[in-house]
Design a protein around this motif. Structure first.
Motif, PDB file in Angstrom:
ATOM      1  N   UNK A   1      25.813 161.778  55.162  1.00 22.03           N
ATOM      2  CA  UNK A   1      24.958 162.777  55.810  1.00 22.03           C
ATOM      3  C   UNK A   1      24.569 162.326  57.213  1.00 22.03           C
ATOM      4  N   UNK A   2      24.221 161.045  57.344  1.00 16.06           N
ATOM      5  CA  UNK A   2      23.843 160.541  58.659  1.00 16.06           C
ATOM      6  C   UNK A   2      25.002 160.648  59.636  1.00 16.06           C
ATOM      7  N   UNK A   3      26.217 160.271  59.171  1.00 17.57           N
ATOM      8  CA  UNK A   3      27.375 160.334  60.052  1.00 17.57           C
ATOM      9  C   UNK A   3      27.688 161.769  60.438  1.00 17.57           C
ATOM     10  N   UNK A   4      27.542 162.703  59.510  1.00 18.45           N
ATOM     11  CA  UNK A   4      27.809 164.103  59.826  1.00 18.45           C
ATOM     12  C   UNK A   4      26.844 164.629  60.882  1.00 18.45           C
ATOM     13  N   UNK A   5      25.593 164.192  60.804  1.00 17.69           N
ATOM     14  CA  UNK A   5      24.608 164.604  61.812  1.00 17.69           C
ATOM     15  C   UNK A   5      25.001 164.046  63.184  1.00 17.69           C
ATOM     16  N   UNK A   6      25.353 162.768  63.212  1.00 15.72           N
ATOM     17  CA  UNK A   6      25.773 162.149  64.478  1.00 15.72           C
ATOM     18  C   UNK A   6      27.039 162.813  65.003  1.00 15.72           C
ATOM     19  N   UNK A   7      28.000 163.053  64.096  1.00 15.02           N
ATOM     20  CA  UNK A   7      29.265 163.665  64.509  1.00 15.02           C
ATOM     21  C   UNK A   7      29.053 165.076  65.034  1.00 15.02           C
ATOM     22  N   UNK A   8      28.187 165.843  64.361  1.00 16.46           N
ATOM     23  CA  UNK A   8      27.906 167.212  64.817  1.00 16.46           C
ATOM     24  C   UNK A   8      27.302 167.199  66.217  1.00 16.46           C
ATOM     25  N   UNK A   9      26.399 166.248  66.462  1.00 19.19           N
ATOM     26  CA  UNK A   9      25.780 166.144  67.783  1.00 19.19           C
ATOM     27  C   UNK A   9      26.822 165.767  68.839  1.00 19.19           C
ATOM     28  N   UNK A  10      27.728 164.846  68.486  1.00 16.05           N
ATOM     29  CA  UNK A  10      28.771 164.436  69.423  1.00 16.05           C
ATOM     30  C   UNK A  10      29.720 165.589  69.736  1.00 16.05           C
ATOM     31  N   UNK A  11      30.120 166.316  68.701  1.00 16.31           N
ATOM     32  CA  UNK A  11      31.044 167.433  68.898  1.00 16.31           C
ATOM     33  C   UNK A  11      30.390 168.541  69.723  1.00 16.31           C
ATOM     34  N   UNK A  12      29.109 168.824  69.442  1.00 16.20           N
ATOM     35  CA  UNK A  12      28.398 169.853  70.204  1.00 16.20           C
ATOM     36  C   UNK A  12      28.309 169.466  71.673  1.00 16.20           C
ATOM     37  N   UNK A  13      27.978 168.191  71.925  1.00 17.15           N
ATOM     38  CA  UNK A  13      27.907 167.719  73.307  1.00 17.15           C
ATOM     39  C   UNK A  13      29.272 167.801  73.983  1.00 17.15           C
ATOM     40  N   UNK A  14      30.322 167.337  73.254  1.00 19.32           N
ATOM     41  CA  UNK A  14      31.653 167.347  73.853  1.00 19.32           C
ATOM     42  C   UNK A  14      32.122 168.763  74.148  1.00 19.32           C
ATOM     43  N   UNK A  15      31.891 169.680  73.225  1.00 19.34           N
ATOM     44  CA  UNK A  15      32.312 171.068  73.431  1.00 19.34           C
ATOM     45  C   UNK A  15      31.624 171.665  74.655  1.00 19.34           C
ATOM     46  N   UNK A  16      30.318 171.398  74.784  1.00 18.94           N
ATOM     47  CA  UNK A  16      29.581 171.862  75.964  1.00 18.94           C
ATOM     48  C   UNK A  16      30.140 171.237  77.236  1.00 18.94           C
ATOM     49  N   UNK A  17      30.402 169.928  77.180  1.00 22.46           N
ATOM     50  CA  UNK A  17      30.830 169.200  78.374  1.00 22.46           C
ATOM     51  C   UNK A  17      32.229 169.624  78.825  1.00 22.46           C
ATOM     52  N   UNK A  18      33.187 169.700  77.871  1.00 19.49           N
ATOM     53  CA  UNK A  18      34.555 170.036  78.265  1.00 19.49           C
ATOM     54  C   UNK A  18      34.650 171.485  78.736  1.00 19.49           C
ATOM     55  N   UNK A  19      33.820 172.357  78.174  1.00 22.03           N
ATOM     56  CA  UNK A  19      33.815 173.750  78.624  1.00 22.03           C
ATOM     57  C   UNK A  19      33.244 173.856  80.030  1.00 22.03           C
ATOM     58  N   UNK A  20      32.159 173.135  80.264  1.00 22.75           N
ATOM     59  CA  UNK A  20      31.500 173.181  81.568  1.00 22.75           C
ATOM     60  C   UNK A  20      32.357 172.606  82.690  1.00 22.75           C
ATOM     61  N   UNK A  21      33.174 171.599  82.348  1.00 14.76           N
ATOM     62  CA  UNK A  21      33.941 170.900  83.386  1.00 14.76           C
ATOM     63  C   UNK A  21      35.428 171.227  83.365  1.00 14.76           C
TER      64      UNK A  21
END
Length: 225
Positions: free
Chosen positions: A201-221
């Motif tokens: 569960x902890x890893x899924x929370x961390x992974x979800x946060x990483x994926x959300x950040x990456x999706x935002x970042x790659x879309x923006x740039x």
């Protein structure tokens, strides 16, 4: 290259946005099954059947290793993330066989993720930072091998592209190290049967946060394919 391979690459490159998203969803679903559902579900199913913790941890890992090996042979391509998952399984199994301690196997991913995080950060000093390597699987799934080669070619002539990939690499590497430290502490303090669930569960929370950040970042740039 055969005519079939050429046709497959052209088809992948010409996919619509909807087809790209569908291909990505299938890829992520398979990763979810292999990295979460099979190991976690298998462990608790075997424990409910009275199997000891040692065997309940080993058996799902062997099944996953077989599936990953089959996919490598079928695709005739070694995926970096599949290779990493196989390494986790092999190292963890060897550690447990040597020590005979199921808690050692439960904490294996944490130690290895910590080492991985340090390696990810070390790749910042090279011409192939982690994100440049890890992106291959997803980019290829969406637009094919030729599309990936065109995407990757930006590294040689686009300084902003290099900065973006290095920044993403730094974020993922730091997250791996921090997550590993927290999970190691939990693994040595929680009851043994609570460790797989809490750790996952902890890893899924961390992974979800990483994926959300990456999706935002790659879309923006402009890195999204």
């Amino acid at each position: 290259m055969s005519t079939t391979d050429t046709s497959r690459q052209a088809t992948a490159a010409d996919r619509t946005p909807q087809q790209k998203r569908a291909a990505l969803r299938r890829h992520l679903l398979m990763q979810l099954i292999l990295e979460v559902i099979l190991p976690l579900g298998g462990y608790y199913a075997l424990r409910a059947a009275g199997v000891n913790p040692w065997l309940a941890l080993i058996a799902p890992g062997l099944l996953i290793a077989g599936i990953l090996a089959y996919r490598v042979v079928r695709q005739r391509r070694v995926d970096a993330m599949a290779l990493f998952t196989l390494s986790l399984i092999v190292v963890g199994t060897v550690m447990t066989v040597v020590t005979g301690d199921p808690r050692t196997l439960m904490v294996r991913d944490s130690w290895i993720f910590g080492v991985l995080g340090l390696w990810v950060l070390a790749t910042l000093l090279t011409q192939r930072p982690f994100m440049r390597i890890a992106a291959r699987a997803i980019v290829t799934v969406k637009i094919g091998e030729e599309g990936y080669r065109q995407w990757d070619a930006r590294w040689d002539n686009d300084s902003r592209f290099r900065v973006h990939l290095r920044l993403l690499t730094a974020v993922w590497g730091t997250a791996f190290v921090v997550d590993a430290v927290i999970r190691i502490l939990l693994a040595y303090t929680l009851p043994i049967d609570a460790i797989p669930l809490v750790s996952t569960v902890q890893w899924l929370v961390v992974l979800a946060a990483l994926i959300a950040f990456q999706n935002f970042y790659v879309t923006r740039h402009g890195l999204k394919v």
